[in-house]
Enzyme design. Structure first.
Site, mmCIF file in Angstrom:
data_model
loop_
_atom_site.group_PDB
_atom_site.id
_atom_site.type_symbol
_atom_site.label_atom_id
_atom_site.label_comp_id
_atom_site.label_asym_id
_atom_site.label_seq_id
_atom_site.Cartn_x
_atom_site.Cartn_y
_atom_site.Cartn_z
ATOM 1 N N SER A 44 41.471 31.769 52.844
ATOM 2 C CA SER A 44 42.499 32.716 53.284
ATOM 3 C C SER A 44 42.999 33.486 52.080
ATOM 4 O O SER A 44 42.752 33.109 50.934
ATOM 5 C CB SER A 44 43.663 31.967 53.950
ATOM 6 O OG SER A 44 44.397 31.219 52.983
ATOM 7 N N ILE A 108 44.466 28.042 50.382
ATOM 8 C CA ILE A 108 45.662 28.882 50.474
ATOM 9 C C ILE A 108 46.007 29.373 49.074
ATOM 10 O O ILE A 108 45.880 28.643 48.093
ATOM 11 C CB ILE A 108 46.852 28.110 51.096
ATOM 12 C CG1 ILE A 108 48.045 29.052 51.316
ATOM 13 C CG2 ILE A 108 47.256 26.910 50.236
ATOM 14 C CD1 ILE A 108 49.174 28.430 52.136
ATOM 15 N N ILE A 139 44.048 24.910 46.508
ATOM 16 C CA ILE A 139 45.034 25.900 46.107
ATOM 17 C C ILE A 139 44.314 26.998 45.345
ATOM 18 O O ILE A 139 43.632 26.732 44.355
ATOM 19 C CB ILE A 139 46.128 25.283 45.210
ATOM 20 C CG1 ILE A 139 46.802 24.090 45.914
ATOM 21 C CG2 ILE A 139 47.151 26.349 44.830
ATOM 22 C CD1 ILE A 139 47.528 24.437 47.192
ATOM 23 N N LYS A 140 44.454 28.236 45.795
ATOM 24 C CA LYS A 140 43.789 29.359 45.139
ATOM 25 C C LYS A 140 44.665 29.884 44.000
ATOM 26 O O LYS A 140 45.820 30.266 44.222
ATOM 27 C CB LYS A 140 43.501 30.480 46.143
ATOM 28 C CG LYS A 140 42.457 30.114 47.183
ATOM 29 C CD LYS A 140 42.226 31.230 48.181
ATOM 30 C CE LYS A 140 41.374 32.345 47.605
ATOM 31 N NZ LYS A 140 41.016 33.340 48.651
ATOM 32 N N ILE A 141 44.093 29.891 42.813
ATOM 33 C CA ILE A 141 44.767 30.399 41.627
ATOM 34 C C ILE A 141 43.884 31.487 41.029
ATOM 35 O O ILE A 141 42.691 31.264 40.794
ATOM 36 C CB ILE A 141 45.005 29.286 40.592
ATOM 37 C CG1 ILE A 141 45.937 28.206 41.175
ATOM 38 C CG2 ILE A 141 45.590 29.855 39.299
ATOM 39 C CD1 ILE A 141 46.153 27.014 40.257
#
Length: 371
Positions: A44, A108, A139-141
Protein backbone atom coordinates in the site's frame (compact mmCIF):
# COMPACT_ATOMS: atom_id res chain seq x y z
CA UNK A 1 -6.13 -20.41 -12.09
CA UNK A 2 -3.79 -18.68 -14.53
CA UNK A 3 -1.08 -20.96 -15.88
CA UNK A 4 1.08 -17.94 -16.68
CA UNK A 5 0.98 -16.69 -13.11
CA UNK A 6 1.70 -20.18 -11.85
CA UNK A 7 4.76 -20.36 -14.12
CA UNK A 8 5.89 -16.99 -12.80
CA UNK A 9 5.52 -18.20 -9.24
CA UNK A 10 7.33 -21.45 -10.07
CA UNK A 11 10.27 -19.37 -11.35
CA UNK A 12 10.69 -17.96 -7.85
CA UNK A 13 8.82 -14.68 -8.30
CA UNK A 14 6.44 -13.81 -5.47
CA UNK A 15 3.38 -12.03 -6.87
CA UNK A 16 2.13 -9.20 -4.71
CA UNK A 17 -0.81 -6.88 -5.35
CA UNK A 18 -0.04 -3.17 -5.29
CA UNK A 19 -3.42 -2.18 -3.88
CA UNK A 20 -5.67 -2.48 -0.85
CA UNK A 21 -9.10 -1.12 0.02
CA UNK A 22 -11.91 -1.79 2.47
CA UNK A 23 -14.13 -2.88 -0.43
CA UNK A 24 -11.53 -5.38 -1.62
CA UNK A 25 -11.33 -6.83 1.88
CA UNK A 26 -15.03 -6.76 2.65
CA UNK A 27 -16.10 -8.49 -0.56
CA UNK A 28 -13.51 -11.27 -0.29
CA UNK A 29 -11.78 -10.08 -3.46
CA UNK A 30 -8.33 -10.32 -1.87
CA UNK A 31 -8.99 -13.92 -0.87
CA UNK A 32 -10.09 -14.62 -4.45
CA UNK A 33 -6.83 -13.19 -5.79
CA UNK A 34 -4.84 -15.36 -3.39
CA UNK A 35 -6.73 -18.41 -4.62
CA UNK A 36 -6.97 -17.63 -8.34
CA UNK A 37 -4.09 -15.27 -9.13
CA UNK A 38 -1.17 -16.58 -7.05
CA UNK A 39 -1.15 -13.36 -4.99
CA UNK A 40 0.96 -13.87 -1.85
CA UNK A 41 1.42 -10.30 -0.61
CA UNK A 42 0.04 -6.76 -0.65
CA UNK A 43 1.63 -3.33 -0.76
CA UNK A 44 0.00 0.00 0.00
CA UNK A 45 0.98 3.64 -0.21
CA UNK A 46 -0.68 7.02 0.43
CA UNK A 47 -1.94 7.24 -3.16
CA UNK A 48 -3.70 3.88 -2.83
CA UNK A 49 -5.40 4.90 0.41
CA UNK A 50 -6.43 8.29 -0.99
CA UNK A 51 -8.04 6.52 -3.95
CA UNK A 52 -9.81 3.98 -1.70
CA UNK A 53 -11.25 6.70 0.54
CA UNK A 54 -12.59 8.65 -2.41
CA UNK A 55 -14.78 5.82 -3.68
CA UNK A 56 -17.96 4.27 -2.30
CA UNK A 57 -19.22 4.01 1.26
CA UNK A 58 -16.99 1.30 2.72
CA UNK A 59 -15.43 3.66 5.27
CA UNK A 60 -18.61 5.50 6.31
CA UNK A 61 -19.34 3.61 9.53
CA UNK A 62 -15.80 4.02 10.86
CA UNK A 63 -15.69 7.67 9.81
CA UNK A 64 -18.99 8.30 11.60
CA UNK A 65 -17.65 6.76 14.81
CA UNK A 66 -14.45 8.75 14.56
CA UNK A 67 -16.45 11.95 14.07
CA UNK A 68 -18.65 11.20 17.08
CA UNK A 69 -15.53 10.70 19.19
CA UNK A 70 -14.06 13.98 18.00
CA UNK A 71 -10.89 12.31 16.75
CA UNK A 72 -8.50 14.63 14.91
CA UNK A 73 -7.63 13.96 11.29
CA UNK A 74 -4.13 12.59 11.94
CA UNK A 75 -5.40 9.98 14.40
CA UNK A 76 -8.32 9.18 12.11
CA UNK A 77 -5.97 8.51 9.20
CA UNK A 78 -3.95 6.09 11.28
CA UNK A 79 -7.08 4.36 12.58
CA UNK A 80 -8.48 3.90 9.07
CA UNK A 81 -5.29 2.77 7.34
CA UNK A 82 -4.11 0.41 10.09
CA UNK A 83 -7.59 -1.18 10.19
CA UNK A 84 -7.26 -2.16 6.54
CA UNK A 85 -3.68 -3.35 6.99
CA UNK A 86 -4.58 -5.53 9.99
CA UNK A 87 -7.43 -7.05 8.00
CA UNK A 88 -5.13 -7.67 5.06
CA UNK A 89 -2.56 -9.30 7.34
CA UNK A 90 -5.24 -11.62 8.69
CA UNK A 91 -6.40 -12.59 5.20
CA UNK A 92 -2.82 -13.40 4.21
CA UNK A 93 -1.83 -15.10 7.48
CA UNK A 94 -2.37 -18.62 6.00
CA UNK A 95 0.05 -17.72 3.18
CA UNK A 96 2.53 -16.44 5.77
CA UNK A 97 2.40 -19.76 7.60
CA UNK A 98 2.40 -21.89 4.44
CA UNK A 99 5.52 -20.16 3.05
CA UNK A 100 7.47 -20.38 6.31
CA UNK A 101 7.00 -16.64 6.84
CA UNK A 102 8.50 -15.70 3.47
CA UNK A 103 5.34 -14.23 1.96
CA UNK A 104 1.84 -13.42 3.19
CA UNK A 105 3.10 -9.91 3.93
CA UNK A 106 1.25 -6.59 3.92
CA UNK A 107 3.05 -3.22 3.83
CA UNK A 108 2.09 0.14 5.31
CA UNK A 109 4.11 3.30 4.76
CA UNK A 110 5.34 5.77 7.33
CA UNK A 111 3.98 9.29 6.95
CA UNK A 112 5.83 10.51 3.82
CA UNK A 113 6.14 14.00 5.32
CA UNK A 114 8.80 12.45 7.58
CA UNK A 115 10.98 11.12 4.74
CA UNK A 116 13.81 13.56 5.52
CA UNK A 117 13.63 13.16 9.32
CA UNK A 118 15.32 10.09 10.77
CA UNK A 119 14.11 10.15 14.38
CA UNK A 120 10.50 10.87 13.47
CA UNK A 121 10.56 8.08 10.88
CA UNK A 122 11.77 5.63 13.53
CA UNK A 123 9.09 6.78 15.96
CA UNK A 124 6.42 6.40 13.29
CA UNK A 125 7.68 2.92 12.38
CA UNK A 126 7.48 1.85 16.02
CA UNK A 127 3.96 3.27 16.34
CA UNK A 128 2.68 1.51 13.22
CA UNK A 129 4.31 -1.77 14.24
CA UNK A 130 2.54 -1.53 17.61
CA UNK A 131 -0.81 -0.44 16.15
CA UNK A 132 -1.08 -3.21 13.56
CA UNK A 133 0.55 -5.86 15.76
CA UNK A 134 0.79 -8.61 13.17
CA UNK A 135 3.94 -10.67 12.50
CA UNK A 136 3.37 -10.54 8.73
CA UNK A 137 3.51 -6.75 8.58
CA UNK A 138 6.11 -4.69 6.72
CA UNK A 139 6.75 -1.05 7.60
CA UNK A 140 7.65 0.91 4.47
CA UNK A 141 10.52 3.34 4.96
CA UNK A 142 11.80 5.41 2.01
CA UNK A 143 15.42 5.00 0.97
CA UNK A 144 16.28 8.65 1.40
CA UNK A 145 19.62 9.59 2.92
CA UNK A 146 17.80 10.21 6.21
CA UNK A 147 15.83 6.99 5.85
CA UNK A 148 18.91 4.76 5.85
CA UNK A 149 19.68 5.03 9.60
CA UNK A 150 15.96 4.66 10.31
CA UNK A 151 15.99 1.37 8.40
CA UNK A 152 18.95 0.16 10.45
CA UNK A 153 17.31 1.12 13.75
CA UNK A 154 13.99 -0.50 12.84
CA UNK A 155 15.63 -3.75 11.75
CA UNK A 156 17.80 -3.71 14.87
CA UNK A 157 14.64 -3.50 16.99
CA UNK A 158 13.04 -6.45 15.21
CA UNK A 159 10.71 -4.46 12.95
CA UNK A 160 10.39 -5.93 9.46
CA UNK A 161 10.90 -3.29 6.76
CA UNK A 162 9.92 -2.77 3.14
CA UNK A 163 12.47 -0.23 1.91
CA UNK A 164 10.73 1.88 -0.72
CA UNK A 165 11.60 4.47 -3.37
CA UNK A 166 14.92 2.97 -4.48
CA UNK A 167 16.07 4.20 -7.89
CA UNK A 168 19.86 4.15 -7.95
CA UNK A 169 22.34 1.31 -7.72
CA UNK A 170 24.48 3.29 -5.29
CA UNK A 171 21.55 3.87 -2.96
CA UNK A 172 20.55 0.22 -3.24
CA UNK A 173 24.01 -0.78 -2.03
CA UNK A 174 23.54 1.56 0.94
CA UNK A 175 20.15 -0.03 1.65
CA UNK A 176 21.71 -3.48 1.76
CA UNK A 177 24.39 -2.16 4.11
CA UNK A 178 21.69 -0.61 6.34
CA UNK A 179 19.96 -3.99 6.48
CA UNK A 180 23.16 -5.83 7.37
CA UNK A 181 23.98 -3.29 10.09
CA UNK A 182 20.47 -3.57 11.52
CA UNK A 183 20.74 -7.35 11.63
CA UNK A 184 24.11 -7.10 13.36
CA UNK A 185 22.56 -4.81 15.96
CA UNK A 186 19.66 -7.22 16.40
CA UNK A 187 22.07 -10.13 16.83
CA UNK A 188 24.05 -8.18 19.45
CA UNK A 189 20.77 -7.54 21.30
CA UNK A 190 19.98 -11.25 21.34
CA UNK A 191 17.05 -11.07 18.90
CA UNK A 192 15.95 -14.02 16.78
CA UNK A 193 17.13 -13.00 13.30
CA UNK A 194 14.85 -15.52 11.61
CA UNK A 195 11.85 -13.43 12.68
CA UNK A 196 13.12 -10.27 10.97
CA UNK A 197 12.39 -9.79 7.27
CA UNK A 198 12.90 -7.14 4.62
CA UNK A 199 12.39 -6.40 0.95
CA UNK A 200 14.05 -3.65 -1.09
CA UNK A 201 11.62 -1.98 -3.49
CA UNK A 202 13.45 -0.99 -6.66
CA UNK A 203 11.27 1.23 -8.85
CA UNK A 204 11.20 0.41 -12.55
CA UNK A 205 8.78 2.24 -14.85
CA UNK A 206 9.51 5.68 -13.43
CA UNK A 207 13.13 5.29 -14.54
CA UNK A 208 11.99 4.83 -18.13
CA UNK A 209 9.59 7.76 -17.89
CA UNK A 210 12.32 10.18 -16.77
CA UNK A 211 15.07 8.89 -19.07
CA UNK A 212 12.80 8.67 -22.12
CA UNK A 213 11.82 12.30 -21.56
CA UNK A 214 15.50 13.25 -21.68
CA UNK A 215 16.15 11.09 -24.75
CA UNK A 216 13.26 12.81 -26.55
CA UNK A 217 14.84 16.18 -25.79
CA UNK A 218 18.12 14.99 -27.29
CA UNK A 219 16.13 14.21 -30.41
CA UNK A 220 18.64 12.12 -32.38
CA UNK A 221 17.77 8.77 -33.87
CA UNK A 222 20.50 7.21 -31.73
CA UNK A 223 18.89 8.65 -28.61
CA UNK A 224 15.41 7.49 -29.59
CA UNK A 225 16.74 3.96 -30.15
CA UNK A 226 17.71 3.85 -26.46
CA UNK A 227 14.20 4.57 -25.17
CA UNK A 228 12.20 2.35 -22.80
CA UNK A 229 15.03 0.00 -21.88
CA UNK A 230 16.68 1.70 -18.91
CA UNK A 231 14.13 0.61 -16.29
CA UNK A 232 14.73 -3.07 -16.99
CA UNK A 233 18.49 -2.63 -17.37
CA UNK A 234 18.74 -0.73 -14.07
CA UNK A 235 16.73 -3.40 -12.25
CA UNK A 236 18.81 -6.21 -13.74
CA UNK A 237 21.98 -4.54 -12.47
CA UNK A 238 20.32 -4.20 -9.07
CA UNK A 239 19.86 -7.96 -9.04
CA UNK A 240 23.52 -8.41 -9.95
CA UNK A 241 24.42 -6.25 -6.94
CA UNK A 242 22.06 -8.31 -4.78
CA UNK A 243 23.81 -11.50 -5.85
CA UNK A 244 27.21 -10.00 -5.13
CA UNK A 245 26.41 -8.58 -1.71
CA UNK A 246 24.49 -11.62 -0.52
CA UNK A 247 27.47 -13.84 -1.37
CA UNK A 248 29.78 -11.89 0.97
CA UNK A 249 31.38 -13.17 4.15
CA UNK A 250 29.47 -10.52 6.08
CA UNK A 251 26.17 -11.95 4.87
CA UNK A 252 27.29 -15.53 5.47
CA UNK A 253 27.88 -14.74 9.14
CA UNK A 254 24.38 -13.28 9.43
CA UNK A 255 22.83 -16.16 7.50
CA UNK A 256 24.55 -18.64 9.83
CA UNK A 257 22.91 -16.76 12.72
CA UNK A 258 19.48 -17.31 11.15
CA UNK A 259 19.02 -14.17 9.05
CA UNK A 260 16.87 -14.08 5.93
CA UNK A 261 18.00 -12.31 2.74
CA UNK A 262 16.46 -8.96 1.89
CA UNK A 263 14.67 -9.82 -1.34
CA UNK A 264 14.65 -7.44 -4.30
CA UNK A 265 11.13 -6.21 -5.05
CA UNK A 266 10.21 -4.75 -8.43
CA UNK A 267 7.87 -1.80 -7.84
CA UNK A 268 6.26 0.67 -10.22
CA UNK A 269 5.65 -2.17 -12.68
CA UNK A 270 2.59 -0.70 -14.36
CA UNK A 271 3.63 0.46 -17.83
CA UNK A 272 3.30 4.24 -18.23
CA UNK A 273 3.85 4.38 -22.01
CA UNK A 274 0.87 2.82 -23.85
CA UNK A 275 3.17 1.97 -26.76
CA UNK A 276 4.98 -0.59 -24.59
CA UNK A 277 3.81 -4.14 -23.82
CA UNK A 278 1.70 -3.96 -20.66
CA UNK A 279 3.56 -6.93 -19.15
CA UNK A 280 7.05 -5.58 -19.92
CA UNK A 281 8.17 -5.08 -16.33
CA UNK A 282 7.02 -8.54 -15.32
CA UNK A 283 8.21 -10.72 -18.20
CA UNK A 284 11.63 -9.04 -18.42
CA UNK A 285 12.38 -9.21 -14.68
CA UNK A 286 11.94 -12.89 -13.84
CA UNK A 287 14.56 -14.10 -11.38
CA UNK A 288 14.50 -16.39 -8.34
CA UNK A 289 13.99 -14.89 -4.92
CA UNK A 290 12.32 -11.71 -6.17
CA UNK A 291 8.97 -10.02 -5.58
CA UNK A 292 6.94 -8.27 -8.26
CA UNK A 293 4.23 -6.01 -6.84
CA UNK A 294 1.67 -5.27 -9.55
CA UNK A 295 -1.32 -2.99 -9.93
CA UNK A 296 -4.39 -5.11 -10.60
CA UNK A 297 -4.44 -4.13 -14.30
CA UNK A 298 -0.87 -5.43 -14.71
CA UNK A 299 -1.71 -8.58 -12.77
CA UNK A 300 -4.67 -9.32 -15.05
CA UNK A 301 -2.65 -8.54 -18.18
CA UNK A 302 0.05 -10.96 -17.07
CA UNK A 303 -2.57 -13.62 -16.34
CA UNK A 304 -4.12 -13.11 -19.77
CA UNK A 305 -1.14 -12.80 -22.11
CA UNK A 306 2.12 -12.63 -20.18
CA UNK A 307 5.09 -14.59 -21.55
CA UNK A 308 7.17 -16.23 -18.85
CA UNK A 309 10.37 -17.40 -20.54
CA UNK A 310 12.32 -18.48 -17.51
CA UNK A 311 15.01 -16.35 -15.90
CA UNK A 312 15.27 -13.11 -17.89
CA UNK A 313 17.69 -11.34 -15.54
CA UNK A 314 20.87 -13.28 -14.74
CA UNK A 315 21.93 -13.87 -18.35
CA UNK A 316 21.42 -10.23 -19.29
CA UNK A 317 23.93 -8.36 -17.12
CA UNK A 318 26.35 -7.51 -19.95
CA UNK A 319 23.56 -6.09 -22.09
CA UNK A 320 22.27 -4.05 -19.16
CA UNK A 321 25.71 -2.56 -18.51
CA UNK A 322 26.15 -1.78 -22.21
CA UNK A 323 22.79 0.00 -22.31
CA UNK A 324 23.56 2.16 -19.29
CA UNK A 325 26.94 3.03 -20.82
CA UNK A 326 25.22 4.00 -24.06
CA UNK A 327 22.87 6.31 -22.16
CA UNK A 328 25.85 8.01 -20.57
CA UNK A 329 27.53 8.42 -23.95
CA UNK A 330 24.30 9.91 -25.31
CA UNK A 331 24.36 12.57 -22.60
CA UNK A 332 21.92 11.19 -20.02
CA UNK A 333 23.13 12.01 -16.50
CA UNK A 334 22.17 8.93 -14.46
CA UNK A 335 23.00 10.54 -11.11
CA UNK A 336 20.74 13.47 -11.89
CA UNK A 337 17.95 11.14 -13.08
CA UNK A 338 17.86 9.14 -9.85
CA UNK A 339 18.10 12.29 -7.71
CA UNK A 340 15.11 13.80 -9.50
CA UNK A 341 13.16 10.56 -9.20
CA UNK A 342 13.78 10.27 -5.46
CA UNK A 343 12.75 13.87 -4.83
CA UNK A 344 9.65 13.50 -7.02
CA UNK A 345 8.75 10.20 -5.36
CA UNK A 346 8.82 11.71 -1.89
CA UNK A 347 6.88 14.76 -3.09
CA UNK A 348 4.19 12.69 -4.83
CA UNK A 349 3.55 10.54 -1.76
CA UNK A 350 3.46 13.64 0.44
CA UNK A 351 0.87 15.21 -1.86
CA UNK A 352 -1.19 12.01 -1.77
CA UNK A 353 -0.97 11.89 2.02
CA UNK A 354 -2.19 15.48 2.27
CA UNK A 355 -5.02 14.65 -0.13
CA UNK A 356 -5.91 11.67 2.05
CA UNK A 357 -5.97 13.87 5.14
CA UNK A 358 -8.13 16.39 3.31
CA UNK A 359 -10.59 13.72 2.24
CA UNK A 360 -10.80 12.33 5.77
CA UNK A 361 -11.23 15.82 7.29
CA UNK A 362 -14.11 16.55 4.92
CA UNK A 363 -15.75 13.24 5.79
CA UNK A 364 -15.30 13.86 9.51
CA UNK A 365 -16.87 17.29 9.12
CA UNK A 366 -19.83 15.87 7.20
CA UNK A 367 -20.38 12.98 9.60
CA UNK A 368 -19.97 15.28 12.59
CA UNK A 369 -22.55 17.72 11.22
CA UNK A 370 -25.00 14.85 10.64
CA UNK A 371 -24.78 13.35 14.12
Amino acid sequence: MSETLKKLSDEGVSIWLDDISRDRLRTGNLEDLVRDRQVVGVTSNPTIFAKALSKGTAYDDQLRDLAVRGVDVEEAARAITTYDIRWGCDVLRPVYERTDHLDGRVSIEVDPRLARETEKTVAEARALWWMVERPNLYIKIPATREGLPAITTAIGEGISVNVTLIFSLERYGEVIDAYFTGLEQARAAGRDLSQIASVASFFVSRVDTEIDKRLDKLGSEEAKALKSKAGVANARLAYALYEERFASDRWKALKDAGARPQRPLWASTGVKDPALPDTLYVDELVAPGTVNTMPEATLEAEADHGEVRGDTVRGAYDGARAHMAALKDAGVDYDDVVRVLEDEGVDKFEVSWRELLGTIQNELNDKGAAK
